[in-house]
Scaffold this active site. Structure first.
Site, PDB file in Angstrom:
ATOM      1  N   ASP A 122     -15.860 -27.747  64.120  1.00  0.00           N
ATOM      2  CA  ASP A 122     -16.849 -27.266  63.144  1.00  0.00           C
ATOM      3  C   ASP A 122     -17.239 -28.427  62.229  1.00  0.00           C
ATOM      4  OD1 ASP A 122     -15.621 -24.936  64.236  1.00  0.00           O
ATOM      5  OD2 ASP A 122     -16.087 -23.774  62.435  1.00  0.00           O
TER       6      ASP A 122
ATOM      7  N   LYS B 249     -23.481 -21.976  62.125  1.00  0.00           N
ATOM      8  CA  LYS B 249     -22.575 -21.322  61.178  1.00  0.00           C
ATOM      9  C   LYS B 249     -23.204 -21.409  59.795  1.00  0.00           C
ATOM     10  CE  LYS B 249     -17.875 -22.317  59.401  1.00  0.00           C
ATOM     11  NZ  LYS B 249     -16.654 -23.100  59.635  1.00  0.00           N
TER      12      LYS B 249
ATOM     13  N   LYS C  17     -21.907 -17.817  63.685  1.00  0.00           N
ATOM     14  CA  LYS C  17     -20.691 -17.650  62.887  1.00  0.00           C
ATOM     15  C   LYS C  17     -21.029 -17.588  61.396  1.00  0.00           C
ATOM     16  CE  LYS C  17     -16.260 -19.832  61.632  1.00  0.00           C
ATOM     17  NZ  LYS C  17     -15.354 -20.990  61.835  1.00  0.00           N
TER      18      LYS C  17
END
Length: 311
Positions: free
Chosen positions: A157, A220, A256
């Site tokens: 990430d 995300k 996400k």
């Protein structure tokens, strides 16, 4: 926009020679003329369906989509190991329920997760590339990512370079993401947009498109380190971008939401947005993740019908 699939074999879009004109061409394929007020009305309409998703089956799926996250300054090998041990024990104590999707930790804890984790279906996600500010040299970001993967991370990430994005330097933002995706190869890359800093729906859409074209496997919302973090409006715009990108390219990108997710109602909000905008194809823990440290216990308590502090 031309894409180069050659150097990683992941079937993803990478730029061999990103140019501003190619990025502009990509943007032109999408509706970026968004009104924040209109988006909010659309979100409110979608969320009228939330209550119908308030079912045991949906909550079981949401638990299965959780990325059990510990990103504290005080984390230690011991505290991370304890978190992973709970994930290990979960399969014995709740064999009828699916486990969480991943544990999400800093890169220096990838090894301890790798050595401790017993369930092969649970991933090891590491925040990388100078999370949460993303303010460093690309060489450092690449080195940190490579080290995390070497130590056992199965997913990475990163935060897009928000300052560069806001300055309009889309080329540099895309190139960085592309270079980090090349390091990841087959392993999944999630790109955090830090939507709270982007100020408008149009910017969130633009950042989503940029990240996907540059090689993100998931987009995300937030790091959870700044407020506002995830919001329903930001999630809605990102899911719209994922849908349009899928229609343009046939490539399915995951979503996400993360940061500020404190209640089951929050989780149901994001589930409802994904269901209404993207549909059933995204309602699984390969395409939909929830980044949270507190939600797992709440979902579990609700599912089993009593207050449980398991995780």
């Amino acid at each position: 926009m031309e894409h180069n699939h050659e150097h990683c074999g992941c079937g993803h879009h990478h730029h061999a020679d990103t140019t501003e004109s190619k990025i502009q061409q990509a943007f032109e394929l999408y509706n970026l003329d968004l009104s924040d007020e209109k988006i909010q009305h659309e979100v409110d309409a979608v969320l009228k369906h939330r209550e119908e998703n308030n079912t045991p089956d949906v909550k079981k799926l949401l638990l299965n989509c959780v990325e059990l996250t510990s990103l504290k300054t005080t984390d230690s090998e011991d505290s991370v190991m304890q978190m992973v041990e709970k994930v290990n024990k979960f399969d014995d104590e709740y064999p009828e329920l699916g486990n969480v999707a991943t544990v999400c930790v800093y890169p220096c804890f990838a090894q301890i997760c790798h050595d401790t984790l017993e369930n092969e279906d649970v991933g090891i996600a590491c925040v990388s590339a100078c999370f949460p500010s993303s303010q460093s040299f690309i060489e450092v970001k690449i080195a940190e990512t490579a080290m995390a993967l070497h130590e056992g991370a199965t997913e990475i990430d990163i935060v897009q370079s928000v300052g560069k994005f806001l300055a309009g330097d889309y080329e540099s933002v895309a190139d960085e993401i592309s270079e980090i995706k090349d390091v990841c190869g087959e392993r999944k890359l999630k790109v955090i947009l830090e939507t709270g800093c982007l100020k408008s729906a149009a910017n969130i859409k633009r950042a989503s498109i940029l990240a996907m074209y540059a090689g993100a496997d998931y987009i995300k919302t937030s790091t959870g380190k700044l407020t506002p973090a995830a919001t329903p409006a930001a999630a809605y715009v990102m899911c719209q971008a994922i849908k349009e990108y899928y229609e343009q390219t046939g490539i399915q990108i995951g979503f996400k939401p993360a940061g500020g997710m404190k209640t089951i109602d929050d989780a149901l909000t994001y589930y409802t947005i994904v269901k209404e905008v993207l549909g059933d194809k995204w309602l699984n823990n390969r395409m939909f993740r929830l980044g949270t440290s507190s939600l797992a216990n709440l979902l579990l308590s609700d599912i089993v019908g009593k207050d449980v502090k398991f995780f």
